[in-house]
Design a protein around this motif. Structure first.
Motif, PDB file in Angstrom:
ATOM      1  N   HIS A 422      -6.398  -1.268   4.530  1.00 35.77           N
ATOM      2  CA  HIS A 422      -5.382  -0.437   3.870  1.00 35.77           C
ATOM      3  C   HIS A 422      -6.032   0.724   3.104  1.00 35.77           C
ATOM      4  CE1 HIS A 422      -2.702  -3.648   5.126  1.00 35.77           C
ATOM      5  NE2 HIS A 422      -3.589  -4.494   4.617  1.00 35.77           N
ATOM      6  N   GLY A 423      -5.346   1.299   2.128  1.00 36.98           N
ATOM      7  CA  GLY A 423      -5.862   2.445   1.383  1.00 36.98           C
ATOM      8  C   GLY A 423      -4.886   3.609   1.388  1.00 36.98           C
ATOM      9  N   GLY A 424      -4.955   4.431   0.373  1.00 35.22           N
ATOM     10  CA  GLY A 424      -4.086   5.596   0.270  1.00 35.22           C
ATOM     11  C   GLY A 424      -2.628   5.205   0.187  1.00 35.22           C
ATOM     12  N   ARG A 425      -1.814   5.796   1.051  1.00 31.55           N
ATOM     13  CA  ARG A 425      -0.371   5.509   1.027  1.00 31.55           C
ATOM     14  C   ARG A 425      -0.041   4.102   1.491  1.00 31.55           C
ATOM     15  NH1 ARG A 425      -0.921   9.081   5.585  1.00 31.55           N
ATOM     16  NH2 ARG A 425      -0.353   8.057   7.581  1.00 31.55           N
ATOM     17  N   ASP A 426      -1.003   3.443   2.122  1.00 31.16           N
ATOM     18  CA  ASP A 426      -0.816   2.068   2.600  1.00 31.16           C
ATOM     19  C   ASP A 426      -1.433   1.100   1.593  1.00 31.16           C
ATOM     20  OD1 ASP A 426      -0.623  -0.316   3.943  1.00 31.16           O
ATOM     21  OD2 ASP A 426      -2.104   0.184   5.484  1.00 31.16           O
ATOM     22  N   SER A 427      -0.589   0.508   0.733  1.00 31.90           N
ATOM     23  CA  SER A 427      -1.095  -0.382  -0.324  1.00 31.90           C
ATOM     24  C   SER A 427      -1.426  -1.768   0.176  1.00 31.90           C
ATOM     25  CB  SER A 427      -0.058  -0.502  -1.453  1.00 31.90           C
ATOM     26  OG  SER A 427       0.124   0.738  -2.084  1.00 31.90           O
ATOM     27  N   GLY A 428      -0.938  -2.137   1.370  1.00 33.85           N
ATOM     28  CA  GLY A 428      -1.102  -3.509   1.821  1.00 33.85           C
ATOM     29  C   GLY A 428      -0.137  -4.406   1.064  1.00 33.85           C
ATOM     30  N   THR A 429      -0.455  -5.681   0.989  1.00 38.76           N
ATOM     31  CA  THR A 429       0.420  -6.599   0.257  1.00 38.76           C
ATOM     32  C   THR A 429       0.237  -6.421  -1.245  1.00 38.76           C
ATOM     33  OG1 THR A 429       1.164  -8.891   0.121  1.00 38.76           O
ATOM     34  CG2 THR A 429      -1.206  -8.524   0.143  1.00 38.76           C
ATOM     35  N   ILE A 430       1.247  -6.808  -2.004  1.00 42.79           N
ATOM     36  CA  ILE A 430       1.195  -6.734  -3.467  1.00 42.79           C
ATOM     37  C   ILE A 430       1.316  -8.155  -4.013  1.00 42.79           C
ATOM     38  CG2 ILE A 430       2.241  -5.810  -5.556  1.00 42.79           C
ATOM     39  CD1 ILE A 430       3.300  -3.494  -3.900  1.00 42.79           C
ATOM     40  N   GLY A 431       0.356  -8.567  -4.827  1.00 48.47           N
ATOM     41  CA  GLY A 431       0.351  -9.920  -5.361  1.00 48.47           C
ATOM     42  C   GLY A 431       1.478 -10.187  -6.340  1.00 48.47           C
ATOM     43  N   VAL A 432       1.704 -11.471  -6.615  1.00 46.87           N
ATOM     44  CA  VAL A 432       2.738 -11.877  -7.571  1.00 46.87           C
ATOM     45  C   VAL A 432       2.469 -11.239  -8.930  1.00 46.87           C
ATOM     46  CG1 VAL A 432       3.791 -13.841  -8.743  1.00 46.87           C
ATOM     47  CG2 VAL A 432       3.106 -14.048  -6.352  1.00 46.87           C
ATOM     48  N   GLY A 433       1.196 -11.120  -9.292  1.00 45.51           N
ATOM     49  CA  GLY A 433       0.823 -10.526 -10.566  1.00 45.51           C
ATOM     50  C   GLY A 433       0.606  -9.027 -10.511  1.00 45.51           C
ATOM     51  N   GLY A 434       0.918  -8.407  -9.385  1.00 43.48           N
ATOM     52  CA  GLY A 434       0.811  -6.951  -9.275  1.00 43.48           C
ATOM     53  C   GLY A 434      -0.472  -6.447  -8.644  1.00 43.48           C
ATOM     54  N   THR A 435      -1.331  -7.339  -8.139  1.00 42.09           N
ATOM     55  CA  THR A 435      -2.579  -6.902  -7.503  1.00 42.09           C
ATOM     56  C   THR A 435      -2.291  -6.181  -6.194  1.00 42.09           C
ATOM     57  OG1 THR A 435      -3.717  -8.826  -8.435  1.00 42.09           O
ATOM     58  CG2 THR A 435      -4.829  -7.662  -6.647  1.00 42.09           C
ATOM     59  N   LEU A 436      -2.873  -5.004  -6.022  1.00 41.61           N
ATOM     60  CA  LEU A 436      -2.732  -4.257  -4.776  1.00 41.61           C
ATOM     61  C   LEU A 436      -3.861  -4.639  -3.826  1.00 41.61           C
ATOM     62  CD1 LEU A 436      -1.831  -0.667  -6.072  1.00 41.61           C
ATOM     63  CD2 LEU A 436      -0.288  -2.511  -5.403  1.00 41.61           C
ATOM     64  N   GLU A 437      -3.485  -5.017  -2.603  1.00 42.81           N
ATOM     65  CA  GLU A 437      -4.486  -5.430  -1.620  1.00 42.81           C
ATOM     66  C   GLU A 437      -5.511  -4.332  -1.369  1.00 42.81           C
ATOM     67  OE1 GLU A 437      -4.823  -7.075   2.989  1.00 42.81           O
ATOM     68  OE2 GLU A 437      -2.883  -6.419   2.190  1.00 42.81           O
ATOM     69  N   LYS A 438      -5.082  -3.072  -1.307  1.00 41.31           N
ATOM     70  CA  LYS A 438      -6.003  -1.972  -1.000  1.00 41.31           C
ATOM     71  C   LYS A 438      -7.092  -1.842  -2.051  1.00 41.31           C
ATOM     72  CE  LYS A 438      -3.386   1.756  -3.286  1.00 41.31           C
ATOM     73  NZ  LYS A 438      -2.778   3.091  -3.126  1.00 41.31           N
ATOM     74  N   ASN A 439      -6.770  -2.144  -3.321  1.00 40.26           N
ATOM     75  CA  ASN A 439      -7.772  -2.069  -4.392  1.00 40.26           C
ATOM     76  C   ASN A 439      -8.752  -3.228  -4.312  1.00 40.26           C
ATOM     77  OD1 ASN A 439      -6.474   0.195  -5.349  1.00 40.26           O
ATOM     78  ND2 ASN A 439      -5.345  -0.892  -6.937  1.00 40.26           N
ATOM     79  N   LEU A 440      -8.244  -4.397  -3.942  1.00 36.79           N
ATOM     80  CA  LEU A 440      -9.095  -5.578  -3.897  1.00 36.79           C
ATOM     81  C   LEU A 440     -10.046  -5.535  -2.704  1.00 36.79           C
ATOM     82  CD1 LEU A 440      -9.577  -8.091  -5.567  1.00 36.79           C
ATOM     83  CD2 LEU A 440      -7.845  -9.292  -4.215  1.00 36.79           C
ATOM     84  N   THR A 441      -9.578  -4.995  -1.567  1.00 39.76           N
ATOM     85  CA  THR A 441     -10.457  -4.936  -0.396  1.00 39.76           C
ATOM     86  C   THR A 441     -11.622  -3.969  -0.600  1.00 39.76           C
ATOM     87  OG1 THR A 441      -9.031  -3.268   0.656  1.00 39.76           O
ATOM     88  CG2 THR A 441      -8.652  -5.578   1.241  1.00 39.76           C
ATOM     89  N   ILE A 442     -11.389  -2.843  -1.280  1.00 37.61           N
ATOM     90  CA  ILE A 442     -12.497  -1.906  -1.505  1.00 37.61           C
ATOM     91  C   ILE A 442     -13.480  -2.492  -2.518  1.00 37.61           C
ATOM     92  CG2 ILE A 442     -11.396  -0.564  -3.355  1.00 37.61           C
ATOM     93  CD1 ILE A 442     -13.526   0.904  -0.518  1.00 37.61           C
ATOM     94  N   ARG A 443     -12.962  -3.247  -3.475  1.00 39.69           N
ATOM     95  CA  ARG A 443     -13.839  -3.917  -4.447  1.00 39.69           C
ATOM     96  C   ARG A 443     -14.755  -4.909  -3.737  1.00 39.69           C
ATOM     97  NH1 ARG A 443     -11.330  -8.059  -8.929  1.00 39.69           N
ATOM     98  NH2 ARG A 443     -13.282  -8.939  -9.708  1.00 39.69           N
TER      99      ARG A 443
END
Length: 587
Positions: A422-443
């Motif tokens: 994912h990334g950019g306009r594609d956030s991927g899934t959003i966690g119950v607590g608000g975690t964005l998949e795109k941020n977690l994958t780059i981390r």
């Protein structure tokens, strides 16, 4: 006849264009790119949807004007510019990509291991004592690369205090006054469930995610009743009223004042700085005792009787009181080891040629009573002591996992493409607590990249930062670089909030071996449920002519698992597991 007002303006602009240097028109140059692919398209804008204006050949170089996401704007000639994708070129000046650190730090642990790479998988090159001053080269979320007079390597960030820049300040948005930004690291525990973590020290800040009750957090500073904490690889803000604060880590991590040393030389020069060429400010005599302040390379700073501080050569000092750095078994007592393979041999002493006490099968657990070298001493049935090699078992708890030396030799020289989903306009899934998949994958991708690069691999990320990259371009990166392995990182989601675990996918038969090796590594080391390897019809592996896998690294739809997989410990563990799985595959 009436004058045309636009004619004069046009003439003026032409004159100014002749006077003003071309560099100003295009902006400041930021290094050069060299084309690494056979043919590279230059486009009108920073994206694959823009028209092609020119084609470049492999080996050609062009100056960079600016960088935007995964694209470089380059100067083609004196009056023409265009955009190229950064995964098709190589930047000659690596400053934009380097995670360079600066300044100094001080070791806070009593005997801190320095490793060849950012992870416990890497071999130890030495150890440093509490109070040792080091230079910081670069850092990531969990590890810091340091340099001393004797060696350089990576240490865990938990055991290094980074010296704050003197006089640094931050601006207070409410009253425009300057307040100190000197870091005072503390820990805190959340007092309420689903505590909002915000981007700014204000209720108007956007919500980055949520924390559950009794979550431990690291607090860097307090600003206007808000605490800045570590969150998902970056920083966020929470209301101080919802935190229970503990003591300042920086104070407890200081070297004990009781550490002293006796001079062994008949007369020893004291110098102003930690260098043999530094100015001599005095001398000390044999058998005199002084307090140790800190160590840097081969020099030690001591407190003189007149209150002055100075540096002396360390090998002419004999330490009289040092806090115990040993008793390694204190860190593992009470933990258990779990056997990974059927038929594992338990021996009578910590040696591969020692007598066999018995054999154990996968899944059996034993209490750990100590450690000798890279072997655990364990209790077997009947109270008898046996030994097992540390790299063929898993250890419960927070102690470091022993790895067989030389794992990095299997990874060195390999080309590995990491695809943060994912990334950019594609956030991927959003966690119950608000975690964005795109941020977690780059981390996750950046932590994995650091480990692989330290082992000597050539690593390419399909995206850097929060940018959108089409699936076809991700696969294209794998083909262009002739990847030895392509790994696409994702986090899963489902309507059932109980579902959990890691799933490893392959599409083609030739990809199954990599998926299987990684799944085995997850099952051996990770506490999260391992769902194994299986067939999956995903574009990045289906269309990939290289060995490729797609991994769902846990379920963000599961609120308990979301808290686990966003923790530093999990991110460290999962990237180490992928690293070890790759080594197993290449072996």
């Amino acid at each position: 006849m009436k004058k045309k007002p636009g004619l004069f303006s046009l003439i003026l602009l032409l004159i100014m264009a002749a006077i003003v240097p071309v560099n100003h028109a295009f902006g400041k140059e930021e290094g050069e790119i060299t084309v690494t692919s056979k043919v590279v398209n230059v486009r009108e804008g920073a994206g694959l949807s823009f028209p092609i204006v020119k084609k470049l050949a492999k080996g050609e170089s062009y100056p960079i004007i600016k960088e935007e996401g995964d694209w470089f704007e380059i100067r083609i000639d004196s009056n023409e510019t265009g955009w190229v994708a950064n995964w098709l070129v190589e930047r000659k000046s690596g400053t934009a990509f380097a995670k360079k650190g600066s300044g100094q730090g001080t070791i806070t642990g009593s005997s801190v291991r320095v490793r060849t790479g950012p992870g416990t998988t890497f071999q130890t090159v030495g150890s440093l004592t509490r109070g040792t001053a080091v230079d910081i080269i670069e850092k990531n979320q969990n590890w810091i690369k340091i340099k001393t007079a004797d060696f350089d390597g990576w240490v865990s960030s938990d055991y290094l205090k980074i010296e704050a820049a003197s006089g640094s300040t931050v601006k207070n948005d409410d009253n425009n006054k300057q307040e100190s930004a000197k870091e005072s690291v503390k820990t805190g525990v959340t007092l309420v469930d689903r505590l909002n973590v915000r981007s700014e020290a204000s209720k108007s800040g956007s919500t980055l995610g949520k924390l559950n009750k009794n979550t431990s957090v690291t607090v860097h500073r307090i600003k206007n009743d808000w605490a800045e904490i570590d969150f998902q690889g970056g920083q966020g803000w929470v209301a101080v009223s919802y935190l229970q604060m503990s003591e300042d880590k920086a104070k407890t991590a200081m070297a004990p004042a009781a550490d002293t040393a006796r001079v062994t030389a008949s007369r020893l020069h004291v110098r102003k700085d930690a260098s043999l060429s530094a100015k001599i400010i005095g001398s000390v005599n044999k058998d005199e005792t002084y307090s140790i302040l800190k160590t840097k390379g081969k020099m030690t700073q001591i407190q003189l009787s007149n209150g002055q501080k100075g540096w002396v050569v360390s090998w002419y000092l004999e330490k009289e009181h040092v806090e115990e750095p040993k008793k390694k078994k204190l860190h593992i007592e009470g933990n258990k080891i779990t056997i990974i393979h059927d038929g594992t041999i338990l021996r009578s002493s910590p040696n591969g040629n020692a007598g066999i006490v018995r054999q154990a099968n996968a899944g059996e657990t034993f209490p750990v009573i100590g450690m000798e070298g890279d072997w655990y001493s364990i209790k077997v049935k009947g109270g008898k002591t046996a030994y097992v090699a540390g790299w063929i078992v898993t250890l419960e708890g927070n102690s470091e996992q022993i790895q067989r030396p030389g794992v990095e030799t299997y990874i060195k020289g390999k080309t590995i493409v990491i695809d943060p989903g994912h990334g950019g306009r594609d956030s991927g899934t959003i966690g119950v607590g608000g975690t964005l998949e795109k941020n977690l994958t780059i981390r996750t991708a950046e932590l994995l990249r650091d480990k692989l690069q330290a082992a000597g691999a050539k690593v390419i990320l399909t995206r850097s930062g929060n940018t959108y990259v089409p699936l076809s371009s991700r696969v294209g990166t794998s083909h262009i670089h002739d990847a030895d392995a392509f790994i696409s990182l994702h986090y899963d989601s489902t309507m059932d909030q109980i579902t959990s675990g890691i799933t490893t996918y392959y599409y083609h038969d030739y990809q199954q071996g990599l998926a299987s090796a990684l799944a085995h590594s997850f099952g051996s080391t990770m506490q999260v449920n391992n769902r194994g390897s299986r067939y999956g019809n995903y574009h990045v592996i289906r269309e990939n002519k290289r060995v490729a896998t797609l991994i769902e690294l846990g379920y963000l739809s599961n609120p308990v698992e979301e808290l686990t997989i966003t923790s530093n410990e999990y991110q460290e563990g999962i990237t180490s597991a992928i690293y070890n799985g790759l080594a197993r595959y290449f072996k």
